[in-house]
Design a protein around this motif. Structure first.
Motif, PDB file in Angstrom:
ATOM      1  N   LEU A  17     -22.167 -19.381  16.443  1.00 57.29           N
ATOM      2  CA  LEU A  17     -23.073 -20.366  15.871  1.00 57.29           C
ATOM      3  C   LEU A  17     -23.454 -20.052  14.423  1.00 57.29           C
ATOM      4  O   LEU A  17     -23.457 -20.944  13.581  1.00 57.29           O
ATOM      5  CB  LEU A  17     -24.321 -20.508  16.733  1.00 57.29           C
ATOM      6  CG  LEU A  17     -25.323 -21.560  16.262  1.00 57.29           C
ATOM      7  CD1 LEU A  17     -24.672 -22.945  16.248  1.00 57.29           C
ATOM      8  CD2 LEU A  17     -26.549 -21.565  17.142  1.00 57.29           C
ATOM      9  N   LEU A  18     -23.759 -18.801  14.123  1.00 57.23           N
ATOM     10  CA  LEU A  18     -24.141 -18.469  12.746  1.00 57.23           C
ATOM     11  C   LEU A  18     -23.004 -18.781  11.773  1.00 57.23           C
ATOM     12  O   LEU A  18     -23.234 -19.331  10.695  1.00 57.23           O
ATOM     13  CB  LEU A  18     -24.549 -17.000  12.636  1.00 57.23           C
ATOM     14  CG  LEU A  18     -25.852 -16.611  13.323  1.00 57.23           C
ATOM     15  CD1 LEU A  18     -26.082 -15.112  13.215  1.00 57.23           C
ATOM     16  CD2 LEU A  18     -27.025 -17.377  12.751  1.00 57.23           C
ATOM     17  N   GLU A  19     -21.786 -18.467  12.174  1.00 59.05           N
ATOM     18  CA  GLU A  19     -20.631 -18.755  11.327  1.00 59.05           C
ATOM     19  C   GLU A  19     -20.427 -20.260  11.168  1.00 59.05           C
ATOM     20  O   GLU A  19     -20.117 -20.745  10.082  1.00 59.05           O
ATOM     21  CB  GLU A  19     -19.366 -18.112  11.900  1.00 59.05           C
ATOM     22  CG  GLU A  19     -19.393 -16.594  11.878  1.00 59.05           C
ATOM     23  CD  GLU A  19     -20.160 -15.967  13.036  1.00 59.05           C
ATOM     24  OE1 GLU A  19     -20.599 -16.692  13.974  1.00 59.05           O
ATOM     25  OE2 GLU A  19     -20.350 -14.741  13.006  1.00 59.05           O
ATOM     26  N   ALA A  34     -30.186 -18.444   8.128  1.00 58.65           N
ATOM     27  CA  ALA A  34     -30.242 -18.545   9.586  1.00 58.65           C
ATOM     28  C   ALA A  34     -30.207 -17.132  10.135  1.00 58.65           C
ATOM     29  O   ALA A  34     -29.510 -16.278   9.587  1.00 58.65           O
ATOM     30  CB  ALA A  34     -29.068 -19.355  10.129  1.00 58.65           C
ATOM     31  N   GLN A  35     -30.971 -16.894  11.188  1.00 57.05           N
ATOM     32  CA  GLN A  35     -30.972 -15.569  11.799  1.00 57.05           C
ATOM     33  C   GLN A  35     -31.320 -15.665  13.268  1.00 57.05           C
ATOM     34  O   GLN A  35     -31.991 -16.600  13.700  1.00 57.05           O
ATOM     35  CB  GLN A  35     -31.951 -14.638  11.098  1.00 57.05           C
ATOM     36  CG  GLN A  35     -33.403 -15.003  11.292  1.00 57.05           C
ATOM     37  CD  GLN A  35     -34.340 -14.065  10.549  1.00 57.05           C
ATOM     38  OE1 GLN A  35     -33.969 -13.474   9.541  1.00 57.05           O
ATOM     39  NE2 GLN A  35     -35.552 -13.928  11.053  1.00 57.05           N
ATOM     40  N   GLU A  36     -30.839 -14.673  14.012  1.00 54.88           N
ATOM     41  CA  GLU A  36     -31.203 -14.573  15.420  1.00 54.88           C
ATOM     42  C   GLU A  36     -32.624 -14.040  15.491  1.00 54.88           C
ATOM     43  O   GLU A  36     -33.026 -13.193  14.689  1.00 54.88           O
ATOM     44  CB  GLU A  36     -30.242 -13.648  16.137  1.00 54.88           C
ATOM     45  CG  GLU A  36     -28.842 -14.216  16.187  1.00 54.88           C
ATOM     46  CD  GLU A  36     -27.834 -13.265  16.797  1.00 54.88           C
ATOM     47  OE1 GLU A  36     -28.178 -12.102  17.064  1.00 54.88           O
ATOM     48  OE2 GLU A  36     -26.693 -13.692  16.986  1.00 54.88           O
ATOM     49  N   GLU A  45     -33.557 -22.214   7.860  1.00 53.00           N
ATOM     50  CA  GLU A  45     -34.029 -23.235   6.939  1.00 53.00           C
ATOM     51  C   GLU A  45     -32.844 -23.689   6.110  1.00 53.00           C
ATOM     52  O   GLU A  45     -32.016 -22.875   5.694  1.00 53.00           O
ATOM     53  CB  GLU A  45     -35.111 -22.660   6.034  1.00 53.00           C
ATOM     54  CG  GLU A  45     -35.714 -23.666   5.096  1.00 53.00           C
ATOM     55  CD  GLU A  45     -36.895 -23.105   4.326  1.00 53.00           C
ATOM     56  OE1 GLU A  45     -37.407 -23.819   3.459  1.00 53.00           O
ATOM     57  OE2 GLU A  45     -37.306 -21.967   4.582  1.00 53.00           O
ATOM     58  N   ALA A  46     -32.746 -24.973   5.882  1.00 52.27           N
ATOM     59  CA  ALA A  46     -31.656 -25.535   5.076  1.00 52.27           C
ATOM     60  C   ALA A  46     -32.241 -26.357   3.941  1.00 52.27           C
ATOM     61  O   ALA A  46     -33.237 -27.055   4.127  1.00 52.27           O
ATOM     62  CB  ALA A  46     -30.756 -26.408   5.942  1.00 52.27           C
ATOM     63  N   ASP A  81     -27.866 -15.950   5.508  1.00 49.64           N
ATOM     64  CA  ASP A  81     -27.935 -16.706   4.267  1.00 49.64           C
ATOM     65  C   ASP A  81     -26.684 -17.531   4.108  1.00 49.64           C
ATOM     66  O   ASP A  81     -25.596 -17.090   4.398  1.00 49.64           O
ATOM     67  CB  ASP A  81     -28.085 -15.772   3.053  1.00 49.64           C
ATOM     68  CG  ASP A  81     -29.469 -15.160   2.970  1.00 49.64           C
ATOM     69  OD1 ASP A  81     -30.412 -15.749   3.517  1.00 49.64           O
ATOM     70  OD2 ASP A  81     -29.595 -14.093   2.352  1.00 49.64           O
ATOM     71  N   PHE A  82     -26.850 -18.744   3.614  1.00 45.92           N
ATOM     72  CA  PHE A  82     -25.714 -19.608   3.301  1.00 45.92           C
ATOM     73  C   PHE A  82     -26.056 -20.434   2.103  1.00 45.92           C
ATOM     74  O   PHE A  82     -27.139 -20.404   1.605  1.00 45.92           O
ATOM     75  CB  PHE A  82     -25.287 -20.494   4.470  1.00 45.92           C
ATOM     76  CG  PHE A  82     -26.380 -21.256   5.153  1.00 45.92           C
ATOM     77  CD1 PHE A  82     -26.841 -22.454   4.625  1.00 45.92           C
ATOM     78  CD2 PHE A  82     -26.947 -20.804   6.318  1.00 45.92           C
ATOM     79  CE1 PHE A  82     -27.822 -23.179   5.263  1.00 45.92           C
ATOM     80  CE2 PHE A  82     -27.929 -21.523   6.956  1.00 45.92           C
ATOM     81  CZ  PHE A  82     -28.363 -22.708   6.434  1.00 45.92           C
TER      82      PHE A  82
END
Length: 82
Positions: A17-19, A34-36, A45-46, A81-82
């Motif tokens: 999911l994170l990927e 995004a984090q677990e 947050e986006a 982070d993305f």
């Protein structure tokens, strides 16, 4: 446009999911994190332009995206982070 989210269900390590979140954010030119969490969810947050933000939220909640979002995962707008 920005929003916070928390994903519930089978979202832990190995779910991909994170990927998938990072890849979709890149596709839509969004950024954020995004984090677990300690209670077994993924929170994040986006930040996106208005159109991309709506598309990102729709993607996260779409049953057609089960290949990127494991069955049993639900999307709640709340708070890698993305």
């Amino acid at each position: 446009s920005g929003f916070r989210y928390e994903l519930h269900g089978r979202v832990g390590v190995g779910s991909g999911l994170l990927e998938a979140l990072r890849d979709k954010a890149d596709d839509l030119a969004c950024f954020g994190w995004a984090q677990e969490t300690d209670h077994g969810t993924v929170a994040g947050e986006a930040r996106c332009n208005k159109h991309a933000g709506a598309a990102f939220r729709e993607w996260m909640d779409s049953p057609d995206r089960r290949s990127h979002r494991p069955a049993g995962t639900t999307f709640v707008v709340e708070r890698a982070d993305f």
